[in-house]
Write a protein that holds these residues in place. Structure first.
Motif, PDB file in Angstrom:
ATOM      1  N   MET A 186       0.859  -1.242  -0.110  1.00 55.79           N
ATOM      2  CA  MET A 186      -0.024  -0.005   0.067  1.00 55.79           C
ATOM      3  C   MET A 186       0.919   1.174   0.011  1.00 55.79           C
ATOM      4  O   MET A 186       1.723   1.404   0.852  1.00 55.79           O
ATOM      5  CB  MET A 186      -0.712  -0.130   1.261  1.00 55.79           C
ATOM      6  CG  MET A 186      -2.224  -0.764   1.162  1.00 55.79           C
ATOM      7  SD  MET A 186      -3.207  -0.253   2.449  1.00 55.79           S
ATOM      8  CE  MET A 186      -3.050  -1.584   3.718  1.00 55.79           C
ATOM      9  N   MET A 187       0.585   2.005  -1.070  1.00 54.79           N
ATOM     10  CA  MET A 187       1.481   3.416  -1.052  1.00 54.79           C
ATOM     11  C   MET A 187       1.137   4.094   0.162  1.00 54.79           C
ATOM     12  O   MET A 187      -0.217   4.393   0.239  1.00 54.79           O
ATOM     13  CB  MET A 187       1.178   4.075  -2.437  1.00 54.79           C
ATOM     14  CG  MET A 187       2.011   5.223  -2.640  1.00 54.79           C
ATOM     15  SD  MET A 187       4.045   4.623  -2.570  1.00 54.79           S
ATOM     16  CE  MET A 187       4.539   5.970  -3.412  1.00 54.79           C
ATOM     17  N   GLY A 188       1.882   4.967   0.636  1.00 53.67           N
ATOM     18  CA  GLY A 188       1.742   5.683   1.987  1.00 53.67           C
ATOM     19  C   GLY A 188       1.399   5.067   3.126  1.00 53.67           C
ATOM     20  O   GLY A 188       1.364   5.962   4.089  1.00 53.67           O
ATOM     21  N   ASP A 189       1.252   4.017   3.208  1.00 53.43           N
ATOM     22  CA  ASP A 189       1.140   3.201   4.687  1.00 53.43           C
ATOM     23  C   ASP A 189       2.529   3.228   5.392  1.00 53.43           C
ATOM     24  O   ASP A 189       3.599   3.207   4.702  1.00 53.43           O
ATOM     25  CB  ASP A 189       0.963   1.852   4.312  1.00 53.43           C
ATOM     26  CG  ASP A 189       0.650   0.940   5.667  1.00 53.43           C
ATOM     27  OD1 ASP A 189       0.412  -0.327   5.351  1.00 53.43           O
ATOM     28  OD2 ASP A 189       0.666   1.485   6.760  1.00 53.43           O
ATOM     29  N   GLY A 241       7.679   1.686   4.531  1.00 47.63           N
ATOM     30  CA  GLY A 241       8.978   2.167   4.199  1.00 47.63           C
ATOM     31  C   GLY A 241       9.052   3.337   3.125  1.00 47.63           C
ATOM     32  O   GLY A 241      10.158   3.928   3.024  1.00 47.63           O
ATOM     33  N   HIS A 242       7.941   3.532   2.586  1.00 46.47           N
ATOM     34  CA  HIS A 242       7.803   4.616   1.709  1.00 46.47           C
ATOM     35  C   HIS A 242       7.359   5.744   2.186  1.00 46.47           C
ATOM     36  O   HIS A 242       6.697   6.072   3.454  1.00 46.47           O
ATOM     37  CB  HIS A 242       6.789   4.328   0.527  1.00 46.47           C
ATOM     38  CG  HIS A 242       7.285   2.965  -0.500  1.00 46.47           C
ATOM     39  ND1 HIS A 242       6.803   1.810  -0.293  1.00 46.47           N
ATOM     40  CD2 HIS A 242       8.339   3.309  -1.422  1.00 46.47           C
ATOM     41  CE1 HIS A 242       7.426   1.116  -1.097  1.00 46.47           C
ATOM     42  NE2 HIS A 242       8.189   1.881  -1.865  1.00 46.47           N
ATOM     43  N   ILE A 243       8.075   6.941   1.917  1.00 42.75           N
ATOM     44  CA  ILE A 243       7.759   8.365   2.184  1.00 42.75           C
ATOM     45  C   ILE A 243       6.221   8.678   1.322  1.00 42.75           C
ATOM     46  O   ILE A 243       6.298   8.810   0.147  1.00 42.75           O
ATOM     47  CB  ILE A 243       8.866   9.512   1.730  1.00 42.75           C
ATOM     48  CG1 ILE A 243       9.990   9.210   2.613  1.00 42.75           C
ATOM     49  CG2 ILE A 243       8.144  10.848   2.220  1.00 42.75           C
ATOM     50  CD1 ILE A 243      11.291  10.080   2.188  1.00 42.75           C
ATOM     51  N   PRO A 244       5.315   9.227   1.865  1.00 38.84           N
ATOM     52  CA  PRO A 244       3.963   9.407   1.557  1.00 38.84           C
ATOM     53  C   PRO A 244       4.264  10.591   0.673  1.00 38.84           C
ATOM     54  O   PRO A 244       5.036  11.450   0.797  1.00 38.84           O
ATOM     55  CB  PRO A 244       2.991   9.709   2.659  1.00 38.84           C
ATOM     56  CG  PRO A 244       3.810   9.957   3.719  1.00 38.84           C
ATOM     57  CD  PRO A 244       5.324   9.321   3.480  1.00 38.84           C
ATOM     58  N   ASN A 245       3.618  10.529  -0.670  1.00 38.02           N
ATOM     59  CA  ASN A 245       3.417  11.793  -1.342  1.00 38.02           C
ATOM     60  C   ASN A 245       2.993  13.152  -0.880  1.00 38.02           C
ATOM     61  O   ASN A 245       2.039  13.030   0.236  1.00 38.02           O
ATOM     62  CB  ASN A 245       2.607  11.699  -2.547  1.00 38.02           C
ATOM     63  CG  ASN A 245       2.960  10.724  -3.528  1.00 38.02           C
ATOM     64  OD1 ASN A 245       4.402  10.446  -3.660  1.00 38.02           O
ATOM     65  ND2 ASN A 245       2.189  10.010  -4.302  1.00 38.02           N
ATOM     66  N   PHE A 246       3.631  14.224  -1.138  1.00 31.82           N
ATOM     67  CA  PHE A 246       3.325  15.640  -0.420  1.00 31.82           C
ATOM     68  C   PHE A 246       3.434  16.583  -1.423  1.00 31.82           C
ATOM     69  O   PHE A 246       4.371  16.540  -2.221  1.00 31.82           O
ATOM     70  CB  PHE A 246       4.010  15.636   0.954  1.00 31.82           C
ATOM     71  CG  PHE A 246       5.461  15.909   0.872  1.00 31.82           C
ATOM     72  CD1 PHE A 246       6.124  17.031   0.829  1.00 31.82           C
ATOM     73  CD2 PHE A 246       6.208  14.634   0.776  1.00 31.82           C
ATOM     74  CE1 PHE A 246       7.416  17.297   0.768  1.00 31.82           C
ATOM     75  CE2 PHE A 246       7.785  14.900   0.836  1.00 31.82           C
ATOM     76  CZ  PHE A 246       8.126  16.094   0.848  1.00 31.82           C
ATOM     77  N   LYS A 247       2.948  17.740  -1.301  1.00 31.83           N
ATOM     78  CA  LYS A 247       3.215  18.932  -2.290  1.00 31.83           C
ATOM     79  C   LYS A 247       4.051  19.925  -1.498  1.00 31.83           C
ATOM     80  O   LYS A 247       3.438  20.215  -0.283  1.00 31.83           O
ATOM     81  CB  LYS A 247       1.992  19.562  -2.725  1.00 31.83           C
ATOM     82  CG  LYS A 247       0.949  18.635  -3.389  1.00 31.83           C
ATOM     83  CD  LYS A 247      -0.186  19.292  -4.047  1.00 31.83           C
ATOM     84  CE  LYS A 247      -1.231  19.567  -3.401  1.00 31.83           C
ATOM     85  NZ  LYS A 247      -2.416  20.300  -3.994  1.00 31.83           N
TER      86      LYS A 247
END
Length: 77
Positions: free
Chosen positions: A1-4, A8-14
């Motif tokens: 799951m992206m953003g979970d 180990g992933h950094i969630p998307n941000f603006k």
């Protein structure tokens, strides 16, 4: 799951970088703060890097940006 947080992933941000030369001038500050507030409303940024403020102290910067809300993470003068 992206953003979970556990994947180990950094969630998307603006994030945006804006040049706001003149905001340290009390006579120009209100219009510059209104510009930033409109930008926030229109673009919903997670982070804004504000450049060319020319404040004389971190206290002056905090006082100017206080009415916008959010969190100031760092200031250099």
């Amino acid at each position: 799951m992206m953003g979970d947080e556990t994947d180990g992933h950094i969630p998307n941000f603006k994030q945006y970088s804006i040049n706001i030369n003149g905001i340290a001038d009390p006579h120009r500050r209100e219009s510059k703060l209104n510009l930033i507030q409109k930008f926030i409303k229109d673009h919903h940024p997670d982070m804004i890097h504000v450049q060319e403020t020319h404040f004389q102290s971190t206290l002056e910067a905090h006082a100017a940006f206080r009415r916008i809300g959010g969190t100031i993470l760092g200031i250099t003068t």
